[in-house]
Design a protein around this motif. Structure first.
Motif, PDB file in Angstrom:
ATOM      1  N   HIS A   1       0.852  -1.182   0.000  1.00  0.00           N
ATOM      2  CA  HIS A   1       0.000   0.000   0.000  1.00  0.00           C
ATOM      3  C   HIS A   1       0.889   1.234   0.000  1.00  0.00           C
ATOM      4  O   HIS A   1       1.613   1.490   0.949  1.00  0.00           O
ATOM      5  CB  HIS A   1      -0.905  -0.007   1.234  1.00  0.00           C
ATOM      6  N   GLY A   2       0.874   1.977  -1.093  1.00  0.00           N
ATOM      7  CA  GLY A   2       1.772   3.116  -1.226  1.00  0.00           C
ATOM      8  C   GLY A   2       3.171   2.696  -1.615  1.00  0.00           C
ATOM      9  O   GLY A   2       4.138   3.423  -1.382  1.00  0.00           O
ATOM     10  N   GLY A   3       3.290   1.517  -2.210  1.00  0.00           N
ATOM     11  CA  GLY A   3       4.586   0.959  -2.573  1.00  0.00           C
ATOM     12  C   GLY A   3       4.881  -0.280  -1.750  1.00  0.00           C
ATOM     13  O   GLY A   3       4.315  -0.473  -0.671  1.00  0.00           O
ATOM     14  N   SER A   4       5.766  -1.125  -2.237  1.00  0.00           N
ATOM     15  CA  SER A   4       6.099  -2.358  -1.539  1.00  0.00           C
ATOM     16  C   SER A   4       6.693  -2.063  -0.161  1.00  0.00           C
ATOM     17  O   SER A   4       7.497  -1.146   0.000  1.00  0.00           O
ATOM     18  CB  SER A   4       7.108  -3.169  -2.359  1.00  0.00           C
ATOM     19  N   TRP A   5       6.295  -2.861   0.828  1.00  0.00           N
ATOM     20  CA  TRP A   5       6.848  -2.727   2.175  1.00  0.00           C
ATOM     21  C   TRP A   5       8.011  -3.684   2.421  1.00  0.00           C
ATOM     22  O   TRP A   5       8.530  -3.762   3.527  1.00  0.00           O
ATOM     23  CB  TRP A   5       5.749  -3.002   3.214  1.00  0.00           C
ATOM     24  N   GLN A   6       8.416  -4.404   1.416  1.00  0.00           N
ATOM     25  CA  GLN A   6       9.478  -5.384   1.568  1.00  0.00           C
ATOM     26  C   GLN A   6      10.740  -4.741   2.137  1.00  0.00           C
ATOM     27  O   GLN A   6      11.213  -3.705   1.647  1.00  0.00           O
ATOM     28  CB  GLN A   6       9.795  -6.044   0.220  1.00  0.00           C
ATOM     29  N   ASN A   7      11.272  -5.334   3.203  1.00  0.00           N
ATOM     30  CA  ASN A   7      12.509  -4.906   3.852  1.00  0.00           C
ATOM     31  C   ASN A   7      12.424  -3.550   4.547  1.00  0.00           C
ATOM     32  O   ASN A   7      13.465  -2.959   4.893  1.00  0.00           O
ATOM     33  CB  ASN A   7      13.670  -4.898   2.842  1.00  0.00           C
ATOM     34  N   THR A   8      11.220  -3.036   4.762  1.00  0.00           N
ATOM     35  CA  THR A   8      11.092  -1.786   5.500  1.00  0.00           C
ATOM     36  C   THR A   8      11.338  -2.029   6.986  1.00  0.00           C
ATOM     37  O   THR A   8      11.096  -3.123   7.497  1.00  0.00           O
ATOM     38  CB  THR A   8       9.697  -1.167   5.302  1.00  0.00           C
ATOM     39  N   PRO A   9      11.830  -1.021   7.720  1.00  0.00           N
ATOM     40  CA  PRO A   9      12.126  -1.195   9.150  1.00  0.00           C
ATOM     41  C   PRO A   9      10.882  -1.587   9.943  1.00  0.00           C
ATOM     42  O   PRO A   9       9.784  -1.090   9.672  1.00  0.00           O
ATOM     43  CB  PRO A   9      12.636   0.188   9.574  1.00  0.00           C
ATOM     44  N   THR A  10      11.050  -2.457  10.928  1.00  0.00           N
ATOM     45  CA  THR A  10       9.923  -2.948  11.728  1.00  0.00           C
ATOM     46  C   THR A  10      10.013  -2.468  13.177  1.00  0.00           C
ATOM     47  O   THR A  10      11.099  -2.221  13.704  1.00  0.00           O
ATOM     48  CB  THR A  10       9.866  -4.482  11.736  1.00  0.00           C
ATOM     49  N   TYR A  11       8.855  -2.379  13.814  1.00  0.00           N
ATOM     50  CA  TYR A  11       8.804  -2.027  15.231  1.00  0.00           C
ATOM     51  C   TYR A  11       9.318  -3.182  16.093  1.00  0.00           C
ATOM     52  O   TYR A  11       9.896  -2.955  17.168  1.00  0.00           O
ATOM     53  CB  TYR A  11       7.373  -1.663  15.632  1.00  0.00           C
TER      54      TYR A  11
ATOM     55  N   LEU B   1      -1.049   9.066  15.162  1.00  0.00           N
ATOM     56  CA  LEU B   1      -0.060   9.019  14.085  1.00  0.00           C
ATOM     57  C   LEU B   1      -0.282   7.798  13.198  1.00  0.00           C
ATOM     58  O   LEU B   1      -0.339   6.670  13.676  1.00  0.00           O
ATOM     59  CB  LEU B   1       1.354   8.996  14.665  1.00  0.00           C
ATOM     60  N   ASN B   2      -0.392   8.060  11.909  1.00  0.00           N
ATOM     61  CA  ASN B   2      -0.658   7.021  10.911  1.00  0.00           C
ATOM     62  C   ASN B   2       0.519   6.961   9.941  1.00  0.00           C
ATOM     63  O   ASN B   2       0.362   7.104   8.735  1.00  0.00           O
ATOM     64  CB  ASN B   2      -1.962   7.376  10.172  1.00  0.00           C
ATOM     65  N   ILE B   3       1.714   6.773  10.483  1.00  0.00           N
ATOM     66  CA  ILE B   3       2.931   6.903   9.674  1.00  0.00           C
ATOM     67  C   ILE B   3       3.414   5.548   9.149  1.00  0.00           C
ATOM     68  O   ILE B   3       4.519   5.102   9.421  1.00  0.00           O
ATOM     69  CB  ILE B   3       4.043   7.625  10.461  1.00  0.00           C
ATOM     70  N   PHE B   4       2.534   4.899   8.373  1.00  0.00           N
ATOM     71  CA  PHE B   4       2.931   3.624   7.771  1.00  0.00           C
ATOM     72  C   PHE B   4       3.784   3.873   6.522  1.00  0.00           C
ATOM     73  O   PHE B   4       3.831   5.001   6.001  1.00  0.00           O
ATOM     74  CB  PHE B   4       1.696   2.780   7.448  1.00  0.00           C
ATOM     75  N   PRO B   5       4.495   2.857   6.008  1.00  0.00           N
ATOM     76  CA  PRO B   5       5.373   3.041   4.844  1.00  0.00           C
ATOM     77  C   PRO B   5       4.584   3.430   3.597  1.00  0.00           C
ATOM     78  O   PRO B   5       3.811   2.634   3.076  1.00  0.00           O
ATOM     79  CB  PRO B   5       6.036   1.668   4.673  1.00  0.00           C
TER      80      PRO B   5
ATOM     81  N   GLY C   1       8.242   7.853   2.332  1.00  0.00           N
ATOM     82  CA  GLY C   1       8.390   7.578   3.753  1.00  0.00           C
ATOM     83  C   GLY C   1       8.613   6.122   4.092  1.00  0.00           C
ATOM     84  O   GLY C   1       8.759   5.776   5.274  1.00  0.00           O
ATOM     85  N   ARG C   2       8.678   5.254   3.077  1.00  0.00           N
ATOM     86  CA  ARG C   2       8.690   3.823   3.365  1.00  0.00           C
ATOM     87  C   ARG C   2       9.942   3.361   4.107  1.00  0.00           C
ATOM     88  O   ARG C   2       9.888   2.385   4.863  1.00  0.00           O
ATOM     89  CB  ARG C   2       8.514   3.014   2.076  1.00  0.00           C
ATOM     90  N   MET C   3      11.078   4.038   3.933  1.00  0.00           N
ATOM     91  CA  MET C   3      12.297   3.591   4.606  1.00  0.00           C
ATOM     92  C   MET C   3      12.657   4.441   5.829  1.00  0.00           C
ATOM     93  O   MET C   3      13.747   4.307   6.384  1.00  0.00           O
ATOM     94  CB  MET C   3      13.465   3.581   3.624  1.00  0.00           C
TER      95      MET C   3
END
Length: 313
Positions: free
Chosen positions: A33-43, A276-280, A284-286
């Motif tokens: 959603h809004g681009g691939s989230w693959q390998n994005t930082p996780t909580y 705050l709705n700051i998903f990737p 902003g994804r990385m």
């Protein structure tokens, strides 16, 4: 009727600060959603690295496995996408199942951000989706929707499925002030507990001063809602990041909020909440999730917002 959060006393002079932590774990990498989230930082990778946020955040969306001390939750729910999802039999209804799933895990449902998301889901395979009653903002529910949902809660509680017989319904809107300026909306406002407006830093929302989320209209909508003695959720994000070299500047996400406050958006009010709705999404994804000591990270931004809303008078 009892609300899930009706036992609170000594209400503070400020509202709640909430966070939608995404991606939570690597399992969320499958999202696109809004681009691939693959390998994005996780909580999940920040475990132990956000003690201040863990202690002071008020509500969290969709995750009880992090370090967060609170069990108070919020979530989004779309009504009107398909008849089978809105089945008024409590044992079949998707909203009841969602609440029950979180309550079974110890969650306390604080707010349900609800709307008809016709403009989005009609392109996601829900060919029978129905928009709301107003072409100016198709997210707005019908009065009957709200009446049906209230009855659904009562029946589900009576059957032992839910812990409470009522929950706070927050109408998610697209338009920043249609609901506050058109008297046709008033009967719906009388039936819900508040308004949630999504303020983004991308597409039609940019630039802040002249984009879709015009500050004057947002402020008008927020103040009107609070004057109705209802709750207003400023649902902020996603925010841009360094990959957007043309628009990004340091602390742009903070700067927007500071300007909104200077222009009159209520900052300290017991029914004015900042989620705050700051998903990737997009540039902003990385953005790093943490640690909270990094002021540019999502958790660092969350720490700053908590301090601004809850620690400063």
């Amino acid at each position: 009727m009892s609300f899930a959060n009706a036992d609170k006393s000594d209400a503070p002079s400020h509202g709640l600060v909430g966070l939608r932590p995404l991606p939570r774990t690597e399992a969320d990498w499958k999202s696109n959603h809004g681009g691939s989230w693959q390998n994005t930082p996780t909580y999940e990778a920040q475990k132990g690295q956000y003690p201040f946020v863990a202690e002071h955040i008020d509500t969290v969306k969709g995750w009880l496995d992090g370090d967060f001390k609170t069990k108070r939750m919020f979530f989004e729910h779309y009504w009107g996408s398909a008849a089978k999802l809105d089945d008024l039999d409590p044992k079949k209804n998707q909203l009841v199942k969602k609440i029950k799933r979180w309550e079974d895990q110890g969650g306390i449902v604080e707010h349900i951000l609800i709307c008809r998301e016709y403009d989005l889901v009609i392109h996601r395979g829900y060919k029978d989706a129905v928009p709301g009653p107003f072409e100016e903002d198709t997210r707005i529910l019908f009065e009957k929707d709200i009446d049906d949902i209230r009855a659904l809660f009562r029946n589900a509680h009576r059957q032992g499925l839910l812990k409470h017989d009522n929950y706070k319904l927050i109408q998610m809107v697209q338009h920043p002030d249609f609901f506050a300026t058109d008297e046709r909306f008033q009967p719906i406002m009388d039936k819900v507990e508040g308004i949630a407006y999504e303020s983004h830093q991308f597409n039609r929302h940019w630039p802040r001063e002249t984009g879709w989320g015009n500050p004057e209209k947002i402020i008008k909508g927020a103040k009107w809602t609070l004057a109705q003695d209802k709750e207003y959720i400023f649902y902020y994000g996603p925010v841009i990041w360094k990959a957007d070299k043309e628009k990004y500047y340091e602390f742009v996400e903070r700067d927007w909020l500071i300007k909104f406050w200077e222009e009159g958006l209520p900052k300290h009010h017991p029914k004015m909440h900042y989620y705050l709705n700051i998903f990737p999404h997009g540039s902003g994804r990385m953005r790093p999730c943490g640690p909270e000591t990094d002021p540019h990270s999502k958790l660092g931004f969350t720490k700053w917002l908590i301090e601004e809303i809850k620690m400063k008078p």
